[in-house]
Design a protein around this motif. Structure first.
Motif: not given
Length: 404
Positions: A123-129, A163-165, A169-171
């Motif tokens: 996931l850390r490679r596919v989610v935004g910063p 992630r889509d929801a 920015a968020g968690w």
């Protein structure tokens, strides 16, 4: 107020609205068929890309391992970094190869924390910063009886849905904990939670969240299958899933999975001794020159007499030039003009009982979808390194005729 919603049992009626009119039902069926066809095409494309990546990674891993043998410390340290990066690529490739294949059916005693760690790394490679991923894992949780791919698929679906929801920015928080057995229950529960700080869901969406093909995303973006698959997998595990959400307050999916007390932990892998070489003659065939060079270098270093070829017709010519004096064929399966199984069958007409190792970057399902049924030799899945290759070569050469 947040509204909890429990998934209905697998196979139950997920809607109280009654049967749809015939015209509407026909439109729904047509949309579902188109979506299914799209998924098949995407699965085939992903499988093809993963196959090509497997060839590239086989060469990278192989040459890196060969270069590290006897290299000075400072050079060996750089090579280890190359191999570590290639290993991550290999893990990603195997996940890509899993797209569209049938679910495995072999359950094992599984630590959910291990699955969370694996999925978190992906996931850390596919989610935004701007999206933070947090984990809160209870140490030494009981093991559950589950299929690894199934649990990873559940985690990925829930995490990507979160992630889509969030969409910015968020968690996302993934947590595990243990709860005691329910009243009258035999075993404790392992609880897996995936929570997010996203937009949340209203009551109407919650009521349909586990329906197959239901999605709030734009057409062509979501399949509407992710959460339905999650609910069915959890049901197969003898567990239950609930969702708690409200507009503007995020969403939490909570899964309870039973943890039988008599499960045995998977044995730790045993370190293997270095594979032995030999003096036999090996015929290599692959349409990727980098793979052929790596295979040849790895096998010549331990004494084998190696014949390199870059296609099935070249392999047939080399075999005849040596009048069939070949102890083992090592060939890729998917090649232009003639696949590896057909090449082996052709050579066995001239030398009955020729032993063979069949290399592929596809899964068994991927091969079957392309009309190839493997049965003539030992299957070796790409990517692999020189040491694994040498071990399999020695095992096939030393095996009985039934193990060829």
């Amino acid at each position: 107020m947040r509204t909890p919603m429990q998934a209905p049992p697998a196979g139950s009626d997920r809607s109280d609205s009654g049967p749809a009119p015939a015209s509407e039902a026909g439109d729904v069926a047509e949309r579902e068929l188109r979506q299914s066809q799209r998924m098949q095409v995407v699965g085939q494309m992903v499988s093809g890309v993963a196959h090509d990546l497997a060839n590239i990674l086989t060469a990278i891993q192989g040459f890196a391992e060969l270069a590290a043998d006897g290299a000075p410390d400072e050079v060996a340290a750089v090579i280890r970094e190359i191999r570590s990066t290639a290993d991550r690529g290999t893990a990603l490739t195997r996940k890509l190869l899993a797209v569209g294949r049938h679910r495995e059916s072999r359950a094992v005693a599984l630590d959910l924390n291990d699955c969370v760690a694996e999925v978190e790394a992906l996931l850390r490679r596919v989610v935004g910063p701007d999206l933070e991923i947090h984990t809160d894992l209870e140490r030494s949780i009981p093991r559950v009886n589950a299929v690894v791919n199934d649990v990873e698929m559940v985690l990925l679906n829930l995490a990507l849905n979160a992630r889509d929801a969030v969409a910015g920015a968020g968690w996302i928080r993934i947590s595990t904990r243990t709860e005691p057995a329910s009243e009258g229950g035999l075993w404790p529960w392992v609880v897996l939670e995936v929570a997010d700080s996203g937009v949340g869901m209203d009551a109407d969406t919650l009521a349909r969240v586990f329906e197959p093909f239901f999605t709030t995303k734009d057409e062509g973006v979501g399949t509407g299958l992710g959460l339905a698959v999650v609910a069915d997998v959890v049901s197969d595990l003898g567990g239950r899933i609930a969702v708690d959400s409200a507009p503007g307050r995020g969403t939490t999916f909570t899964i309870h999975i039973p943890a039988p007390a008599d499960l045995e932990a998977r044995p730790e892998p045993v370190a293997r001794a270095r594979a032995q070489g030999g003096s036999e003659t090996l015929l290599l065939c692959d349409d990727d020159p980098g793979v052929v060079r790596m295979l040849a270098s790895a096998l010549r270093r331990v004494g084998y007499d190696v014949v390199e070829t870059h296609g099935p017709h070249e392999a047939i010519a080399a075999f005849r030039e040596r009048e069939g004096r070949v102890d083992l064929l090592v060939t890729d399966i998917m090649m232009p003009e003639l696949n590896g199984e057909d090449l082996l069958a052709r050579l066995r007409q001239e030398r009955d009982g020729l032993r063979a190792i069949l290399l592929t970057g596809y899964t068994q399902d991927g091969l079957s979808a392309r009309g190839v049924e493997v049965g003539g030799g030992r299957l070796l899945q790409k990517p692999f390194g020189p040491e694994e290759l040498r071990r399999v070569v020695r095992e096939v050469l030393d095996g009985s005729p039934a193990e060829r």
